[in-house]
Design an enzyme around this catalytic site. Structure first.
Site, PDB file in Angstrom:
ATOM      1  N   SER A 135     -21.486  23.416  42.175  1.00 11.04           N
ATOM      2  CA  SER A 135     -21.480  24.539  42.143  1.00 11.04           C
ATOM      3  C   SER A 135     -20.200  25.126  41.517  1.00 11.04           C
ATOM      4  CB  SER A 135     -21.781  25.053  43.670  1.00 11.04           C
ATOM      5  OG  SER A 135     -21.436  26.340  43.880  1.00 11.04           O
ATOM      6  N   LYS A 161     -24.952  24.479  39.075  1.00  7.08           N
ATOM      7  CA  LYS A 161     -25.126  25.742  39.821  1.00  7.08           C
ATOM      8  C   LYS A 161     -24.251  26.608  39.305  1.00  7.08           C
ATOM      9  CE  LYS A 161     -24.763  27.424  44.431  1.00  7.08           C
ATOM     10  NZ  LYS A 161     -25.272  26.832  45.881  1.00  7.08           N
ATOM     11  N   LYS A 163     -22.294  30.645  39.964  1.00  8.16           N
ATOM     12  CA  LYS A 163     -22.506  31.454  40.782  1.00  8.16           C
ATOM     13  C   LYS A 163     -22.553  32.677  39.667  1.00  8.16           C
ATOM     14  CE  LYS A 163     -21.422  29.955  44.762  1.00  8.16           C
ATOM     15  NZ  LYS A 163     -22.359  30.342  46.077  1.00  8.16           N
ATOM     16  N   ASP A 189     -26.666  31.266  41.656  1.00  2.83           N
ATOM     17  CA  ASP A 189     -26.859  31.757  43.070  1.00  2.83           C
ATOM     18  C   ASP A 189     -25.882  32.991  43.035  1.00  2.83           C
ATOM     19  OD1 ASP A 189     -26.338  31.947  45.779  1.00  2.83           O
ATOM     20  OD2 ASP A 189     -25.036  30.310  46.169  1.00  2.83           O
ATOM     21  N   GLU A 214     -31.003  31.607  43.644  1.00  9.46           N
ATOM     22  CA  GLU A 214     -30.686  31.409  44.890  1.00  9.46           C
ATOM     23  C   GLU A 214     -30.114  33.008  45.566  1.00  9.46           C
ATOM     24  OE1 GLU A 214     -27.832  28.350  45.783  1.00  9.46           O
ATOM     25  OE2 GLU A 214     -27.509  28.747  47.807  1.00  9.46           O
ATOM     26  N   ASP A 239     -31.057  31.164  50.814  1.00 11.18           N
ATOM     27  CA  ASP A 239     -30.045  30.595  51.288  1.00 11.18           C
ATOM     28  C   ASP A 239     -29.468  31.415  52.747  1.00 11.18           C
ATOM     29  OD1 ASP A 239     -27.544  29.759  52.367  1.00 11.18           O
ATOM     30  OD2 ASP A 239     -26.427  29.698  50.323  1.00 11.18           O
ATOM     31  N   LYS A 263     -28.859  24.345  55.159  1.00  5.86           N
ATOM     32  CA  LYS A 263     -27.351  24.255  55.284  1.00  5.86           C
ATOM     33  C   LYS A 263     -27.540  23.964  56.851  1.00  5.86           C
ATOM     34  CE  LYS A 263     -25.208  26.858  51.744  1.00  5.86           C
ATOM     35  NZ  LYS A 263     -24.519  28.103  51.582  1.00  5.86           N
ATOM     36  N   GLY A 291     -24.189  23.370  50.357  1.00  6.23           N
ATOM     37  CA  GLY A 291     -22.940  22.997  50.792  1.00  6.23           C
ATOM     38  C   GLY A 291     -22.161  24.325  51.248  1.00  6.23           C
TER      39      GLY A 291
HETATM   40  O1  SMG Z   1     -19.891  23.083  48.899  1.00  7.84           O
HETATM   41  O2  SMG Z   1     -20.162  22.580  47.025  1.00  7.84           O
HETATM   42  C1  SMG Z   1     -20.275  23.256  47.590  1.00  7.84           C
HETATM   43  C2  SMG Z   1     -20.230  24.913  47.368  1.00  7.84           C
HETATM   44  C3  SMG Z   1     -21.576  25.318  47.454  1.00  7.84           C
HETATM   45  O3  SMG Z   1     -21.728  27.370  46.355  1.00  7.84           O
HETATM   46  C4  SMG Z   1     -21.749  26.645  47.418  1.00  7.84           C
HETATM   47  N1  SMG Z   1     -21.860  27.377  48.704  1.00  7.84           N
HETATM   48  O4  SMG Z   1     -23.656  30.207  49.073  1.00  7.84           O
HETATM   49  O5  SMG Z   1     -24.326  28.284  48.413  1.00  7.84           O
HETATM   50  C5  SMG Z   1     -23.509  29.013  48.748  1.00  7.84           C
HETATM   51  C6  SMG Z   1     -22.066  28.640  48.690  1.00  7.84           C
HETATM   52  C7  SMG Z   1     -21.286  29.253  50.021  1.00  7.84           C
HETATM   53  C8  SMG Z   1     -19.994  28.845  50.169  1.00  7.84           C
HETATM   54  S1  SMG Z   1     -18.952  29.687  49.136  1.00  7.84           S
HETATM   55  C9  SMG Z   1     -17.618  30.085  49.888  1.00  7.84           C
HETATM   56 MG    MG Z   2     -25.907  29.886  48.307  1.00  4.39          MG
END
Ligand code: SMG
Ligand code: MG
Length: 369
Positions: A135, A161, A163, A189, A214, A239, A263, A291
């Site tokens: 991510s 992925k 953001k 995401d 996402e 999510d 999750k 994650g």
């Molecule tokens: O744990 O590799 C990881 C991060 C994955 O992007 C990630 N998590 O919305 O999916 C999500 C985010 C939530 C945590 S971001 C603070």
């Molecule tokens: Mg997410």
């Protein structure tokens, strides 16, 4: 088993680089670990609540309070406790799935260790390695983003992925798709950053052959996601919206979730996560393991979950080194040939590095049964 003592331990770990999403930037994690001592041995769970109530309503100080003042007394009062009892005893408390998941994980860890087995064997996942995705946060410049993505491509990750948020979407996706080529898995995401009126804008992502988008809309907006799913080609993955088996079933039936990110913390535990996996297999909905920037405690268990057959897409189970210079477990997760090995360590799948754990501990409070 009989519960004897609860330790709530807080640790602080710096991230190797700040991680920016549509709801903020993190550069240091303040993590709550739940340690239960029972008559058959002890177990640890990691609470995935963040420092601020931004990703979800939970946050780490609240998690510590609700565990100490409500969940622990209720569990102790219920008598002997097995992992499957935890959710049932705590059901009358609304919300706080991450806190519930953390104590269930600690109890499950203790039970699996006492039985000389681990989560991988308990779940029965057939694979012993799973494809690993990474991510990638939001950056100030496109050049920084591309340099970071190139580094992850060099590391061998199976998919990227990105953001996204309004103002950081079409262009970054276009450039990353050009950089990584047409074959590599790419997804985005939004962490709830868009609204119902953004369908025409988000349709512009269709040309980049994304695996999924996402959580584009707010957590509660199931109808909006269903409408968006009908309006664009890129599959909608939920999510934040999926907080239980019931919400997963409803979102699937309403056409709001073409793919689901599972999750364990968000849905109240690994046992509920498994039920959602089973539901999705039954309904033909692809799932992948999300994650929460976990340490090796949470990541090990996520890998065991992701070994189940329904996890057909690469998860956010990146190497420990993606976020941390040093992990609190003895065999941190590594990525080889785009995959992480499902740990065969005991319990939830880890052996703690107790010296380093003590070094990064910022507080510890113990509570008798
Ligand atoms: O744990 O590799 C990881 C991060 C994955 O992007 C990630 N998590 O919305 O999916 C999500 C985010 C939530 C945590 S971001 C603070
Ligand atoms: Mg997410």
């Amino acid at each position: 088993m009989r519960l004897e003592q609860l330790e709530l331990r807080r640790i602080a770990l710096d991230l190797v680089t700040p991680f920016r999403t549509s709801f903020g930037t993190e550069s240091r994690r303040d993590i709550l670990l739940v340690h239960v001592i029972t008559d058959v041995g002890d177990g640890w769970g990691e609470c995935v609540a963040m420092a601020e109530p931004a990703y979800s309503a939970e946050f780490v100080d609240a998690a510590q309070l609700v565990l100490r003042a409500h969940f622990w007394p209720a569990l102790c009062a219920s008598g002997a406790v097995e992992p499957a009892d935890v959710a049932r005893v705590l059901e009358r408390y609304s919300g706080h799935p991450m806190s519930k998941a953390a104590i269930e994980a600690a109890v499950l860890d203790a039970r699996l260790r006492a039985d000389d087995t681990n989560l991988h064997r308990f779940f029965g996942g057939e694979r012993d390695r799973v494809p690993s995705g990474v991510s990638v946060g939001i950056f100030d410049t496109l050049d920084e983003l591309l340099a970071q993505v190139q580094g992850y491509v060099d590391d061998g990750y199976a998919r990227i992925k990105l953001k996204i948020e309004p103002g950081w979407d079409i262009e970054p996706v276009r450039l990353v798709r050009e950089l990584i080529g047409p074959e590599m898995g790419l997804q985005v995401d939004a962490n709830t950053a868009y609204g119902r009126s953004d369908a025409d804008h988000l349709r512009r992502l269709d040309e980049f052959d994304l695996l999924l988008i996402e959580q584009p809309l707010p957590e509660e907006d199931i109808l909006g996601h269903a409408r968006l799913a009908a309006a664009i080609d890129t599959p909608i993955c939920l999510d934040e919206s999926i907080v239980s088996l019931q919400t997963a079933a409803d979102a699937i039936e309403l056409g709001a979730a073409e793919i689901i990110n599972i999750k364990p913390g968000r849905v109240g535990g690994y046992l509920e996560a498994r039920r959602i996996h089973d539901l999705c297999v039954d309904r033909g909905i692809p799932v992948w393991c999300g994650g929460m920037v976990e340490t090796g405690i949470g990541r090990a268990a996520n890998a065991a979950l992701a070994a189940l057959n329904g996890f057909t897409l690469p998860g956010d189970i990146s190497a420990a080194s993606r976020f941390y210079r040093r992990d609190i477990v003895q065999h941190p997760i590594t990525v080889d040939d785009g995959h992480v090995r499902v740990p065969d360590d005991p319990g939830m799948g880890f052996v703690l590095d107790l010296d380093f754990l003590d070094e990064v501990t910022t507080s510890s409070a113990t509570h008798p049964a």
